[in-house]
Design an enzyme around this catalytic site. Structure first.
Site, PDB file in Angstrom:
ATOM      1  N   LYS A  22       0.832  -1.219   0.000  1.00 11.49           N
ATOM      2  CA  LYS A  22       0.000   0.000   0.000  1.00 11.49           C
ATOM      3  C   LYS A  22       0.860   1.259   0.000  1.00 11.49           C
ATOM      4  CE  LYS A  22      -2.121  -0.805   3.849  1.00 11.49           C
ATOM      5  NZ  LYS A  22      -1.522  -2.122   4.182  1.00 11.49           N
ATOM      6  N   LYS A  44      -1.511   9.470   6.295  1.00 12.24           N
ATOM      7  CA  LYS A  44      -1.506   8.150   6.917  1.00 12.24           C
ATOM      8  C   LYS A  44      -2.261   8.366   8.227  1.00 12.24           C
ATOM      9  CE  LYS A  44      -0.199   3.882   7.718  1.00 12.24           C
ATOM     10  NZ  LYS A  44      -0.376   2.694   6.893  1.00 12.24           N
ATOM     11  N   GLY A 121      -4.662   3.645   4.217  1.00 12.08           N
ATOM     12  CA  GLY A 121      -5.223   2.994   5.400  1.00 12.08           C
ATOM     13  C   GLY A 121      -4.162   2.175   6.117  1.00 12.08           C
ATOM     14  N   GLY A 123      -3.330  -1.660   7.385  1.00  8.44           N
ATOM     15  CA  GLY A 123      -3.783  -3.033   7.158  1.00  8.44           C
ATOM     16  C   GLY A 123      -4.842  -3.081   6.076  1.00  8.44           C
TER      17      GLY A 123
HETATM   18  N1  LIG Z   1       6.705  -3.586  -6.188  1.00  5.20           N
HETATM   19  C1  LIG Z   1       7.558  -3.858  -5.187  1.00  5.20           C
HETATM   20  N2  LIG Z   1       8.824  -4.250  -5.449  1.00  5.20           N
HETATM   21  C2  LIG Z   1       9.683  -4.532  -4.452  1.00  5.20           C
HETATM   22  N3  LIG Z   1       9.387  -4.455  -3.142  1.00  5.20           N
HETATM   23  C3  LIG Z   1       8.139  -4.057  -2.814  1.00  5.20           C
HETATM   24  C4  LIG Z   1       7.163  -3.730  -3.808  1.00  5.20           C
HETATM   25  N4  LIG Z   1       6.031  -3.368  -3.174  1.00  5.20           N
HETATM   26  C5  LIG Z   1       6.279  -3.459  -1.854  1.00  5.20           C
HETATM   27  N5  LIG Z   1       7.541  -3.873  -1.626  1.00  5.20           N
HETATM   28  C6  LIG Z   1       8.194  -4.098  -0.313  1.00  5.20           C
HETATM   29  O1  LIG Z   1       7.335  -4.892   0.487  1.00  5.20           O
HETATM   30  C7  LIG Z   1       7.304  -4.398   1.821  1.00  5.20           C
HETATM   31  C8  LIG Z   1       5.871  -4.017   2.184  1.00  5.20           C
HETATM   32  O2  LIG Z   1       5.452  -2.948   1.359  1.00  5.20           O
HETATM   33  P1  LIG Z   1       4.599  -1.737   1.947  1.00  5.20           P
HETATM   34  O3  LIG Z   1       4.352  -0.765   0.851  1.00  5.20           O
HETATM   35  O4  LIG Z   1       5.220  -1.211   3.186  1.00  5.20           O
HETATM   36  O5  LIG Z   1       3.234  -2.528   2.322  1.00  5.20           O
HETATM   37  P2  LIG Z   1       1.981  -2.047   3.194  1.00  5.20           P
HETATM   38  O6  LIG Z   1       1.966  -0.562   3.179  1.00  5.20           O
HETATM   39  O7  LIG Z   1       0.787  -2.647   2.501  1.00  5.20           O
HETATM   40  O8  LIG Z   1       2.152  -2.629   4.559  1.00  5.20           O
HETATM   41  C9  LIG Z   1       8.271  -3.205   1.868  1.00  5.20           C
HETATM   42  O9  LIG Z   1       9.507  -3.629   2.333  1.00  5.20           O
HETATM   43  C10 LIG Z   1       8.366  -2.773   0.419  1.00  5.20           C
HETATM   44  O10 LIG Z   1       9.618  -2.199   0.104  1.00  5.20           O
HETATM   45 MG   LIG Z   2       2.025   0.848   4.703  1.00  4.66          MG
END
Ligand SMILES: Nc1ncnc2c1ncn2[C@@H]1O[C@H](COP(=O)(O)OP(=O)(O)O)[C@@H](O)[C@H]1O
Ligand SMILES: [Mg+2]
Length: 247
Positions: A22, A44, A121, A123
């Site tokens: 996200k 956020k 959001g 989660g």
């Molecule tokens: N397209 C992508 N390529 C490489 N790593 C990704 C990608 N999307 C997310 N990640 C990695 O996955 C992890 C979770 O992503 P994040 O955006 O923080 O998820 P959320 O906000 O849904 O919890 C992070 O370490 C992020 O760098």
């Molecule tokens: Mg996040």
């Protein structure tokens, strides 16, 4: 009633789970819109697992950086909690009052002062935020349509349909879903997921973003932001999110 500044359009980014991307997707969208010359507000509303709650957490900081957003911290990241738990549970343990109305008002302030607002959001949609109120209730109160971020992995058809159909049952507008983190060599389940979801989800597929190999979160955001205008679904993304044209 006094005439108020009109509210800018925006999107509430939710996901099928925590860790689906996200933040990265929201930040990449923010960066893309900023590059189009738009003044992008990011928010956020509730961040948990924040090391030092006197400062913005890593999600809010990445969103702020990507959008180049100068809005006050009390609007961008109003609720920061140390424990890595659902917001209502973390707040209860940390004896913090979650002012739901204030979160909604922060979002409205951002929408009065920016061209487009992106809210991430915490989660998924059914995560408890305050008392009996869920993340879905926040999206509704903010009057923002949903963008659902999902994984490409086996299981994503189930999780994505559960999220989209729950939102629709609650009369929350869903403007589409986006599959994030497609590897260069997808397995069979991953390769089939976009087509299956596009035909089953009763909302638009807004894109499939690749997995980017980089240790640095900012560089990942930049790489994903570059992917956005090259998406074959870019026109649909643009139309459904409805960001204003900047001349
Ligand atoms: N397209 C992508 N390529 C490489 N790593 C990704 C990608 N999307 C997310 N990640 C990695 O996955 C992890 C979770 O992503 P994040 O955006 O923080 O998820 P959320 O906000 O849904 O919890 C992070 O370490 C992020 O760098
Ligand atoms: Mg996040």
């Amino acid at each position: 009633m006094s005439a108020e500044q009109p509210l800018a359009p925006g999107i509430f980014v939710t996901g099928t789970d925590t860790g689906v991307g996200k933040t990265l997707v929201a930040a990449a969208l923010a960066r893309h819109l900023r590059d189009q010359g738009l003044k992008v507000g990011v928010m956020k509303p509730a961040e948990t697992g924040v090391d030092d709650p006197t400062r913005e957490g890593s999600d809010a900081a990445l969103l702020r950086w990507a959008a180049d957003c100068r809005a006050p911290g009390e609007d961008v990241a109003p609720l920061r909690l140390r424990r890595p738990l659902a917001p209502s549970i973390a707040a209860e343990k940390e004896k913090v009052f979650v002012d739901f109305g204030a979160l909604v008002e922060s979002c409205r302030r951002l929408r009065r002062t920016h061209d487009f607002v992106i809210v991430e959001g915490a989660g998924g949609l059914m995560v408890p935020l305050a008392g009996g109120l869920l993340m879905a209730d926040l999206a509704r109160a903010m009057e923002l349509p949903l963008l659902v971020v999902c994984r490409p992995h086996l299981g994503t058809i189930n999780h994505t349909l559960l999220t989209v159909f729950s939102a629709q049952t609650m009369n929350l507008p869903v403007h589409g879903f986006l599959i994030n983190g497609m590897p260069h060599e997808p397995d069979e389940a991953m390769a089939e997921a976009p087509h299956a979801l596009a035909s089953l989800a009763s909302t638009d597929l807004l894109g499939v973003l690749d997995r980017v190999e980089d240790a640095d979160e900012r560089r990942k955001v930049e790489a994903l932001a570059r992917q956005i205008p090259a998406l074959p679904t870019y026109r649909t993304l643009r139309r459904n999110l409805g960001w204003p044209e900047k001349s």
